[in-house]
Design an enzyme around this catalytic site. Structure first.
Site: not given
Ligand SMILES: NC(=O)c1ccc[n+]([C@@H]2O[C@H](COP(=O)([O-])OP(=O)(O)OC[C@H]3O[C@@H](n4cnc5c(N)ncnc54)[C@H](O)[C@@H]3O)[C@@H](O)[C@H]2O)c1
Length: 286
Positions: A118, A151, A187, A139
């Site tokens: 994000s 996006e 956002n 995104h």
């Molecule tokens: N949560 C939201 O609302 C949202 C919305 C849009 C985008 N995002 C983006 O999505 C991404 C993930 O967010 P999330 O909310 O799913 O996080 P999360 O913490 O739920 O999940 C992240 C996962 O990545 C794993 N991980 C960590 N390091 C790793 C690696 N080197 N290789 C593989 N897996 C690895 C972790 O074990 C975890 O399961 C972020 O970049 C965030 O900006 C999040």
């Protein structure tokens, strides 16, 4: 494009992988943590079973999608076979740069590497690879199984078009950014609404309740900005603002006084029982 790899099986990665599998792609979702893969498997089964029970999807479609979806800790094997990667791992630049450098070494030359971040823009990751023209942002919004916007942002027109085309094939509506900007489009607009809501509150123009009411009843928003901040967690926006300020240095990107005070008190919204509103044990507003 046949095979998709999703890196990271958290809240976003697990649902993004399911979206890909439901659309007919051979999909692998990997994580560094076995527990994350177990949690993703059980949450997806529970969610899709609910969809079948409510008549939103057929059992056949769901079973076929799960048959196309592989959960694995072996990112190298999956990367070697992927046509496109969607990285949805931890929101840390060093982690993502490491992941991209590794994917670049292992993936075939034609493979497009995208991030679901994000906040981190693909230009911050492209130079960790030897294929800057095949790196992009893809995104999704939370929950990815439901929200239709994706996006897309990148420097190479053909790559951006390929990613936008994939988004359409996944049943999403791509929104292409012609130039990169922190926060992207949706956002930033959400942030502007929040900033204005806080301006009105801090200047004593209207109460939290009345500002939320105006957004719902005049603008047709499903919930007001304060209700939404309480739902997602007030610290999320706080940290997003600090991260954006670190990039832009613009004082307007700093978190507001009101939000900073709430975060410092630990009043983070629904999950702590108190934010802009207060909540009882069962999560109802008091
Ligand atoms: N949560 C939201 O609302 C949202 C919305 C849009 C985008 N995002 C983006 O999505 C991404 C993930 O967010 P999330 O909310 O799913 O996080 P999360 O913490 O739920 O999940 C992240 C996962 O990545 C794993 N991980 C960590 N390091 C790793 C690696 N080197 N290789 C593989 N897996 C690895 C972790 O074990 C975890 O399961 C972020 O970049 C965030 O900006 C999040």
């Amino acid at each position: 494009m046949q095979r998709i790899l999703v890196v990271g099986a958290g809240a976003m990665g697990s649902q993004i992988a399911m979206v890909c599998a439901l659309a007919g792609y051979d999909t692998t979702v990997t994580d560094v943590a076995d527990e994350a893969l177990d949690r993703a498997t059980s949450q997806l089964h529970a969610r899709l079973d609910r969809d079948v029970a409510k008549g939103r999807r057929t059992r056949e479609d769901v079973d076929a999608a799960f048959a196309r979806l592989t959960f694995s800790t072996d990112v190298d094997a999956a990367a070697a076979a992927a046509d496109l990667v969607i990285e949805a791992a931890l929101e840390k630049l060093e982690v993502k740069r490491e992941v991209f450098a590794r994917l670049d070494k292992i993936s075939p030359a034609h493979t497009i590497l995208t991030t679901n971040s994000s906040a981190i823009m693909s230009s911050q990751l492209a130079n960790a690879t030897g294929r800057a023209d095949r790196v992009a942002n893809m995104h999704f919004f939370n929950p990815a199984l439901v929200m239709r916007c994706v996006e897309v942002l990148g420097t190479d027109e053909a790559t951006v078009e390929a990613v936008a085309d994939l988004a359409r094939r996944l049943g999403k509506e791509p929104v292409v950014l012609r130039r990169e900007i922190p926060g992207f489009v949706a956002n930033r607009i959400l942030g502007a609404v929040r900033d204005e809501a806080i301006f009105l509150l801090e200047n004593g123009i209207a109460t939290v309740e009345d500002i939320d009411t105006a957004c719902r009843t005049a603008l047709g928003y499903p919930m007001g900005p304060f209700e939404l901040m309480d739902l997602t967690g007030i610290e999320i926006g706080y940290h997003a603002k600090l991260a954006r300020h670190a990039v832009t240095g613009d004082p307007r990107d700093l978190p507001s006084r009101t939000v900073t005070e709430l975060v410092e008190r630990g009043d983070l919204g629904r999950k702590t029982g108190k934010g802009f509103y207060t909540y009882d044990e069962s999560g109802d507003r008091t």
